[in-house]
Design a protein around this motif. Sequence first.
Motif, PDB file in Angstrom:
ATOM      1  N   THR A   1      -8.482   1.927  -2.664  1.00  0.00           N
ATOM      2  CA  THR A   1      -8.370   2.629  -1.390  1.00  0.00           C
ATOM      3  C   THR A   1      -9.025   3.996  -1.487  1.00  0.00           C
ATOM      4  O   THR A   1      -9.308   4.487  -2.575  1.00  0.00           O
ATOM      5  CB  THR A   1      -6.894   2.756  -0.961  1.00  0.00           C
ATOM      6  N   SER A   2      -9.247   4.617  -0.370  1.00  0.00           N
ATOM      7  CA  SER A   2      -9.845   5.953  -0.373  1.00  0.00           C
ATOM      8  C   SER A   2      -8.817   6.978  -0.832  1.00  0.00           C
ATOM      9  O   SER A   2      -7.609   6.755  -0.757  1.00  0.00           O
ATOM     10  CB  SER A   2     -10.337   6.307   1.034  1.00  0.00           C
ATOM     11  N   HIS A   3      -9.299   8.098  -1.293  1.00  0.00           N
ATOM     12  CA  HIS A   3      -8.415   9.157  -1.774  1.00  0.00           C
ATOM     13  C   HIS A   3      -7.496   9.656  -0.665  1.00  0.00           C
ATOM     14  O   HIS A   3      -6.335   9.959  -0.911  1.00  0.00           O
ATOM     15  CB  HIS A   3      -9.257  10.307  -2.342  1.00  0.00           C
ATOM     16  N   SER A   4      -7.982   9.698   0.551  1.00  0.00           N
ATOM     17  CA  SER A   4      -7.173  10.209   1.663  1.00  0.00           C
ATOM     18  C   SER A   4      -5.999   9.285   2.009  1.00  0.00           C
ATOM     19  O   SER A   4      -5.001   9.731   2.553  1.00  0.00           O
ATOM     20  CB  SER A   4      -8.046  10.428   2.905  1.00  0.00           C
ATOM     21  N   LYS A   5      -6.097   8.001   1.671  1.00  0.00           N
ATOM     22  CA  LYS A   5      -5.025   7.048   1.965  1.00  0.00           C
ATOM     23  C   LYS A   5      -4.188   6.706   0.727  1.00  0.00           C
ATOM     24  O   LYS A   5      -3.250   5.915   0.820  1.00  0.00           O
ATOM     25  CB  LYS A   5      -5.613   5.764   2.539  1.00  0.00           C
ATOM     26  N   ALA A   6      -4.501   7.295  -0.406  1.00  0.00           N
ATOM     27  CA  ALA A   6      -3.875   6.914  -1.672  1.00  0.00           C
ATOM     28  C   ALA A   6      -2.389   7.227  -1.744  1.00  0.00           C
ATOM     29  O   ALA A   6      -1.652   6.559  -2.459  1.00  0.00           O
ATOM     30  CB  ALA A   6      -4.597   7.589  -2.829  1.00  0.00           C
ATOM     31  N   ASP A   7      -1.910   8.226  -1.024  1.00  0.00           N
ATOM     32  CA  ASP A   7      -0.504   8.618  -1.115  1.00  0.00           C
ATOM     33  C   ASP A   7       0.412   7.827  -0.191  1.00  0.00           C
ATOM     34  O   ASP A   7       1.622   7.921  -0.312  1.00  0.00           O
ATOM     35  CB  ASP A   7      -0.351  10.116  -0.851  1.00  0.00           C
ATOM     36  N   SER A   8      -0.117   7.084   0.739  1.00  0.00           N
ATOM     37  CA  SER A   8       0.729   6.329   1.673  1.00  0.00           C
ATOM     38  C   SER A   8       0.417   4.839   1.575  1.00  0.00           C
ATOM     39  O   SER A   8      -0.295   4.283   2.387  1.00  0.00           O
ATOM     40  CB  SER A   8       0.498   6.824   3.095  1.00  0.00           C
ATOM     41  N   MET A   9       0.978   4.189   0.550  1.00  0.00           N
ATOM     42  CA  MET A   9       0.709   2.775   0.306  1.00  0.00           C
ATOM     43  C   MET A   9       1.999   1.981   0.438  1.00  0.00           C
ATOM     44  O   MET A   9       3.048   2.425  -0.017  1.00  0.00           O
ATOM     45  CB  MET A   9       0.141   2.601  -1.105  1.00  0.00           C
ATOM     46  N   THR A  10       1.935   0.803   1.047  1.00  0.00           N
ATOM     47  CA  THR A  10       3.098  -0.075   1.133  1.00  0.00           C
ATOM     48  C   THR A  10       3.030  -1.098   0.006  1.00  0.00           C
ATOM     49  O   THR A  10       1.948  -1.499  -0.427  1.00  0.00           O
ATOM     50  CB  THR A  10       3.170  -0.803   2.491  1.00  0.00           C
ATOM     51  N   CYS A  11       4.199  -1.523  -0.443  1.00  0.00           N
ATOM     52  CA  CYS A  11       4.309  -2.468  -1.543  1.00  0.00           C
ATOM     53  C   CYS A  11       3.717  -3.815  -1.133  1.00  0.00           C
ATOM     54  O   CYS A  11       3.982  -4.307  -0.034  1.00  0.00           O
ATOM     55  CB  CYS A  11       5.773  -2.626  -1.942  1.00  0.00           C
ATOM     56  N   VAL A  12       2.971  -4.424  -2.040  1.00  0.00           N
ATOM     57  CA  VAL A  12       2.371  -5.722  -1.757  1.00  0.00           C
ATOM     58  C   VAL A  12       3.392  -6.850  -1.869  1.00  0.00           C
ATOM     59  O   VAL A  12       3.191  -7.928  -1.322  1.00  0.00           O
ATOM     60  CB  VAL A  12       1.164  -6.012  -2.686  1.00  0.00           C
ATOM     61  N   ALA A  13       4.513  -6.602  -2.565  1.00  0.00           N
ATOM     62  CA  ALA A  13       5.521  -7.645  -2.752  1.00  0.00           C
ATOM     63  C   ALA A  13       6.571  -7.641  -1.643  1.00  0.00           C
ATOM     64  O   ALA A  13       6.898  -8.680  -1.090  1.00  0.00           O
ATOM     65  CB  ALA A  13       6.198  -7.477  -4.111  1.00  0.00           C
ATOM     66  N   CYS A  14       7.126  -6.462  -1.314  1.00  0.00           N
ATOM     67  CA  CYS A  14       8.228  -6.403  -0.349  1.00  0.00           C
ATOM     68  C   CYS A  14       7.900  -5.594   0.907  1.00  0.00           C
ATOM     69  O   CYS A  14       8.746  -5.458   1.779  1.00  0.00           O
ATOM     70  CB  CYS A  14       9.480  -5.840  -1.015  1.00  0.00           C
ATOM     71  N   GLU A  15       6.699  -5.028   0.958  1.00  0.00           N
ATOM     72  CA  GLU A  15       6.217  -4.239   2.097  1.00  0.00           C
ATOM     73  C   GLU A  15       6.995  -2.938   2.331  1.00  0.00           C
ATOM     74  O   GLU A  15       6.970  -2.374   3.411  1.00  0.00           O
ATOM     75  CB  GLU A  15       6.169  -5.079   3.372  1.00  0.00           C
ATOM     76  N   SER A  16       7.689  -2.466   1.303  1.00  0.00           N
ATOM     77  CA  SER A  16       8.408  -1.197   1.392  1.00  0.00           C
ATOM     78  C   SER A  16       7.413  -0.035   1.387  1.00  0.00           C
ATOM     79  O   SER A  16       6.364  -0.096   0.745  1.00  0.00           O
ATOM     80  CB  SER A  16       9.353  -1.045   0.197  1.00  0.00           C
ATOM     81  N   ALA A  17       7.775   1.021   2.080  1.00  0.00           N
ATOM     82  CA  ALA A  17       6.944   2.225   2.085  1.00  0.00           C
ATOM     83  C   ALA A  17       7.357   3.186   0.967  1.00  0.00           C
ATOM     84  O   ALA A  17       6.724   4.217   0.776  1.00  0.00           O
ATOM     85  CB  ALA A  17       7.042   2.924   3.437  1.00  0.00           C
ATOM     86  N   ARG A  18       8.401   2.829   0.225  1.00  0.00           N
ATOM     87  CA  ARG A  18       8.893   3.692  -0.862  1.00  0.00           C
ATOM     88  C   ARG A  18       8.151   3.383  -2.160  1.00  0.00           C
ATOM     89  O   ARG A  18       8.689   2.799  -3.083  1.00  0.00           O
ATOM     90  CB  ARG A  18      10.399   3.522  -1.048  1.00  0.00           C
ATOM     91  N   THR A  19       6.901   3.764  -2.201  1.00  0.00           N
ATOM     92  CA  THR A  19       6.076   3.568  -3.395  1.00  0.00           C
ATOM     93  C   THR A  19       5.636   4.919  -3.920  1.00  0.00           C
ATOM     94  O   THR A  19       5.594   5.904  -3.175  1.00  0.00           O
ATOM     95  CB  THR A  19       4.833   2.715  -3.092  1.00  0.00           C
ATOM     96  N   ARG A  20       5.341   4.937  -5.195  1.00  0.00           N
ATOM     97  CA  ARG A  20       4.780   6.167  -5.772  1.00  0.00           C
ATOM     98  C   ARG A  20       3.563   5.797  -6.593  1.00  0.00           C
ATOM     99  O   ARG A  20       3.511   4.741  -7.222  1.00  0.00           O
ATOM    100  CB  ARG A  20       5.807   6.921  -6.596  1.00  0.00           C
ATOM    101  N   ARG A  21       2.601   6.685  -6.543  1.00  0.00           N
ATOM    102  CA  ARG A  21       1.363   6.472  -7.292  1.00  0.00           C
ATOM    103  C   ARG A  21       1.611   6.812  -8.747  1.00  0.00           C
ATOM    104  O   ARG A  21       2.224   7.836  -9.067  1.00  0.00           O
ATOM    105  CB  ARG A  21       0.249   7.330  -6.698  1.00  0.00           C
ATOM    106  N   LEU A  22       1.143   5.965  -9.639  1.00  0.00           N
ATOM    107  CA  LEU A  22       1.308   6.185 -11.068  1.00  0.00           C
ATOM    108  C   LEU A  22       0.113   6.932 -11.644  1.00  0.00           C
ATOM    109  O   LEU A  22      -0.986   6.881 -11.091  1.00  0.00           O
ATOM    110  CB  LEU A  22       1.460   4.845 -11.789  1.00  0.00           C
TER     111      LEU A  22
END
Length: 82
Positions: free
Chosen positions: A19-40
Motif C-alpha cells: 500500500t502507499s505510505h499515506s494509507k499504511a496506518d489505516s489497514m483492516t485485518c484480512v482475516a476478521c476485517e477489524s480496524a484494530r491493527t498495528r503496523r509492525l
Amino acid sequence: MPIYEYHCEDCGAQFEKMTSHSKADSMTCVACESARTRRLLSVFGVSASAKPKSPCASGQCPMPSEGPGSGCGAGMCPGMMN
C-alpha cells in the motif's frame, strides 16, 4: 509501493499488504476485517554472498599500483579497502 506488515489486535493474525505510505496506518485485518491493527517494524534482507564491485574493474581505480605486489595489479584494490 512498499509492503507493510501488520498485526491484528482482535484475532492475532499477522499479514502483509502492499500500500502507499499515506494509507499504511489505516489497514483492516484480512482475516476478521477489524480496524484494530498495528503496523509492525519490518526488517529487510541483504545477501551476504553479494560482493561489491571493484572500481578498478571498470578502469576507475582511485589509486594506481605503486610497484610489484601492491594495488589493483595484485588483486588488492585500494578503493575496496575500507
